[in-house]
Design an enzyme around this catalytic site. Sequence first.
Site, PDB file in Angstrom:
ATOM      1  N   LYS A 103       1.167  -1.225   0.052  1.00  0.00           N
ATOM      2  CA  LYS A 103       0.045  -0.241   0.307  1.00  0.00           C
ATOM      3  C   LYS A 103       0.963   1.248   0.114  1.00  0.00           C
ATOM      4  CE  LYS A 103      -1.524   2.258   3.303  1.00  0.00           C
ATOM      5  NZ  LYS A 103      -2.304   2.728   4.649  1.00  0.00           N
TER       6      LYS A 103
ATOM      7  N   ASP B   4      -6.337   0.999   0.725  1.00  0.00           N
ATOM      8  CA  ASP B   4      -6.484   1.048   2.158  1.00  0.00           C
ATOM      9  C   ASP B   4      -7.986   0.587   2.612  1.00  0.00           C
ATOM     10  OD1 ASP B   4      -8.197   3.090   1.179  1.00  0.00           O
ATOM     11  OD2 ASP B   4      -7.210   4.828   2.287  1.00  0.00           O
TER      12      ASP B   4
END
Length: 318
Positions: free
Chosen positions: A190, A208
């Site tokens: 991420k 996320d």
Amino acid sequence: MVAEPTGTSAEPTAKPAKRTAKSAAKPTAKSATKRTAKPAKSAAKPTAKSAAKPTTESVGKPAAKPESHLAMVRRARRINRELAEVYPYAHPELDFRNPFELLVATVLSAQTTDLRVNQTTPAVFAKYPTPEDMAAAVPEELEEAIRPTGFFRAKAKSLIGLSTALRDQFGGEVPGRLEDLVSLPGVGRKTANVVLGNAFGVPGLTVDTHFGRLVRRWKWTEQEDPEKVEAEIAAIFPKSEWTMLSHRVIFHGRRICHSRKPACGACPIAHLCPSYGEGETDPEKARKLLKYEMGGYPGQRLSPPADYPGKAAPARVE
């Protein structure tokens, strides 16, 4: 049907009475057997069928056909196009001036808001402007500087570790390859995709909590694991869309499609959402749930882009 012959047994002669009793007994037994058995059998069949195959009477309307994969892809791409019209200014909501600052800010953003990070990083970047400076930081001093973002001990350890790796393995520069970024302490896919997409222009999907929640709510995927979510969503969209798709979805999740109380009645893509109705559908009540610029409030950045329609966030840490 049994009571009727019993009433006729009081006739004058014995024979007719005998015949009556005999005739009453046989038909009654047969009719009881035949008529009871057949209806019971015929009644059982419709029940079994109706249980297996719902009818329009039982359900109220015909069962909807499951959405095909192709239809889902078309709907997903249409949602992306419509979100692009709603959020033409979508952008990363962390303040940064170079790849190192974005990397640090993204690590600090775990388990807190981008606003809190933006309020904290000016002092951090002033004291530790380069990987070399942060690698040499006194742990306790760095912890104190980043304390407002939460989990400050673990984050300080990651920041010193990744800064040391940048200094020793990459000449003090943030690498522009996914494989290199994820090799740094405290940096996962991420974080790596945030840096690649926004500091290097390399397309990446930022999975996320907001992104994962919305793509499942929209039935683009059923996966929970971020890497599996990333793989399935990447297969739906052209690579050139990945970075901006991430911004649009995250923007929408923060402003309208909230986790507990999505503002369904004020959602511009409600007509494309299979989960419409999970939140407030009354338009007036839904409008009160809107956040940031959609609700007329400041955004998360202290220094937002020039085309951002909202107000800049307050500089002080609350």
